[in-house]
Design an enzyme around this catalytic site. Structure first.
Site, PDB file in Angstrom:
ATOM      1  N   THR A  20      64.110  38.355  29.504  1.00  0.00           N
ATOM      2  CA  THR A  20      63.513  39.403  28.678  1.00  0.00           C
ATOM      3  C   THR A  20      62.979  38.848  27.366  1.00  0.00           C
ATOM      4  OG1 THR A  20      64.964  41.021  29.683  1.00  0.00           O
ATOM      5  CG2 THR A  20      64.040  41.611  27.561  1.00  0.00           C
ATOM      6  N   SER A  66      66.486  35.973  35.124  1.00  0.00           N
ATOM      7  CA  SER A  66      67.629  35.101  35.411  1.00  0.00           C
ATOM      8  C   SER A  66      68.321  35.437  36.722  1.00  0.00           C
ATOM      9  CB  SER A  66      68.626  35.130  34.253  1.00  0.00           C
ATOM     10  OG  SER A  66      69.273  36.360  34.175  1.00  0.00           O
ATOM     11  N   THR A  99      69.406  37.499  30.254  1.00  0.00           N
ATOM     12  CA  THR A  99      70.814  37.782  29.968  1.00  0.00           C
ATOM     13  C   THR A  99      71.629  38.131  31.217  1.00  0.00           C
ATOM     14  OG1 THR A  99      70.324  40.107  29.516  1.00  0.00           O
ATOM     15  CG2 THR A  99      70.300  38.584  27.631  1.00  0.00           C
ATOM     16  N   ASP A 100      70.942  38.506  32.310  1.00  0.00           N
ATOM     17  CA  ASP A 100      71.695  38.986  33.477  1.00  0.00           C
ATOM     18  C   ASP A 100      72.681  37.949  34.016  1.00  0.00           C
ATOM     19  OD1 ASP A 100      70.326  41.326  33.282  1.00  0.00           O
ATOM     20  OD2 ASP A 100      69.159  41.093  35.119  1.00  0.00           O
TER      21      ASP A 100
HETATM   22  N1  ASP Z   1      66.091  40.876  33.519  1.00  0.00           N
HETATM   23  C1  ASP Z   1      66.469  40.037  32.492  1.00  0.00           C
HETATM   24  C2  ASP Z   1      66.935  38.681  32.986  1.00  0.00           C
HETATM   25  O1  ASP Z   1      66.113  37.844  33.205  1.00  0.00           O
HETATM   26  C3  ASP Z   1      67.461  40.668  31.584  1.00  0.00           C
HETATM   27  C4  ASP Z   1      67.415  40.024  30.275  1.00  0.00           C
HETATM   28  O2  ASP Z   1      66.907  38.940  30.101  1.00  0.00           O
HETATM   29  O3  ASP Z   1      67.929  40.652  29.323  1.00  0.00           O
HETATM   30  O4  ASP Z   1      68.102  38.434  33.128  1.00  0.00           O
END
Ligand code: ASP
Length: 335
Positions: A20, A66, A99-100
């Site tokens: 993100t 991720s 973050t995932d």
């Molecule tokens: N969908 C995102 C990821 O790549 C979520 C994030 O980055 O906050 O994990």
């Protein structure tokens, strides 16, 4: 060629992987359904103040969400981080990441990075296009932490929402809030505000140069390990499917204190009978699954305070060489 100002600044290798923090949506009020589109260099350009605290070298390992990171990419990230850290002129590495699954990459790196130099993993909960996007300040904070001399020797660090968290303990605990990373029992290592980094704690578990795990330069695969979720009325079919697929280990996201439903108990017996490692973790999210007197007779291992996804990371590295149940339990006690 670097100018004289740049030479006075520590060099930070910035490795982009996506997430993100590198994403754009159609409107500033659109906080989901965004697309990973920004190259890692542009994340720095968007925060001019970063130029006063570090000089940067860049590598875009991938630019994806991720949850799409696979073993090949995870290993590539680790190999590249080790390669950057081995360069004398590089003071620290910062990795931008979704973050995932950030905690999985961060804990993996924490176990296989062979350097005391600071390594910081950072992400964002709101896309770069959003009102009050959190990425720019998170990134500024990540670099502040990376160039802070006190960050050396603390293992891989996660910086999100003004906190510095040990990779061993950081876990995503909210689907959307900018305060998404929780450290249920152990607390954060410190806090960061602008350039000011303040540490209160240090991680005690083995990491980086004190970890026995080492990737061979040609390491291209990791032992397959599945996580199976337990619940009322579970069946044995998922355990059978995992074993038929050839897993080397199963991590149970067990109920409560790592309890085994009748199906999970049958699954554990089946797995152990076939020489497949079986680790009891918990789906609860807080607390430890401590070893029980029933573990050794059954041949299963207690995950201690590792959540299922981190227990899987440790188990995969552990299974790179043959270890019996007691040796595996010892690793979960120490790491
Ligand atoms: N969908 C995102 C990821 O790549 C979520 C994030 O980055 O906050 O994990």
């Amino acid at each position: 060629m670097r100018n004289s100002l740049a030479e006075q600044r520590p060099v930070v290798a910035l490795i982009g992987t996506g997430g993100t923090i590198a994403s754009i949506a159609e409107a500033e009020t659109q906080l989901s359904d965004y697309t990973v589109s920004n190259a890692v260099e542009s994340l720095i350009t968007a925060v001019p103040a970063l130029g006063s605290i570090a000089a940067f070298e860049f590598e875009q390992v991938c630019n994806i969400e991720s949850h799409s990171i696979d073993d090949a990419l995870l290993l590539r990230i680790a190999h590249r981080v080790n390669a950057w850290l081995a360069m004398d002129h590089v003071a620290a590495v910062v990795i931008t990441h979704g973050t995932d699954t950030l905690e999985e990459t961060a804990y993996f790196l924490n176990l296989v990075i062979k350097s005391d130099k600071p390594v910081v993993v950072v992400g964002a909960m709101r896309p770069a296009s959003a009102l009050s996007a959190d990425g720019p300040l998170n990134l500024f904070h990540a670099v502040s932490v990376a160039v802070c001399p006190e960050s050396a020797g603390k293992g891989v660090l996660v910086v999100m929402n003004d906190r510095v968290i040990a990779a061993r303990y950081a876990t995503k605990g909210h689907t959307t809030n900018v305060d998404a990373f929780v450290i249920p029992e152990q607390g954060c290592l410190g806090v960061v505000s602008g350039r000011d980094v303040q540490y209160f704690n240090a991680p005690l578990r083995r990491h980086t140069i004190r970890s026995e795990f080492r990737l061979d330069p040609g390491q291209a695969a990791l032992p397959p390990v599945d996580i199976l979720y337990d619940y009322q009325g579970a069946g044995t079919h998922l355990f059978q499917a995992a074993l038929q697929a050839g897993v080397r280990g199963i991590v149970l996201a067990g109920t409560g204190n790592g309890s085994l439903s009748p199906a999970a108990l049958a699954g554990a017996r089946l797995a152990v009978g076939q020489g497949v490692a079986f680790v009891r973790a918990s789906r609860v999210g807080q607390g430890s699954v401590r070893p029980s007197q029933r573990d050794a007779p059954l041949g299963v291992v207690a995950a201690q305070s590792l959540n299922p996804q981190k227990a899987r990371v440790l188990l995969r590295l552990a299974l790179l060489q043959p270890r019996d149940r007691d040796a595996l339990q010892l690793l979960f006690d120490e790491y």
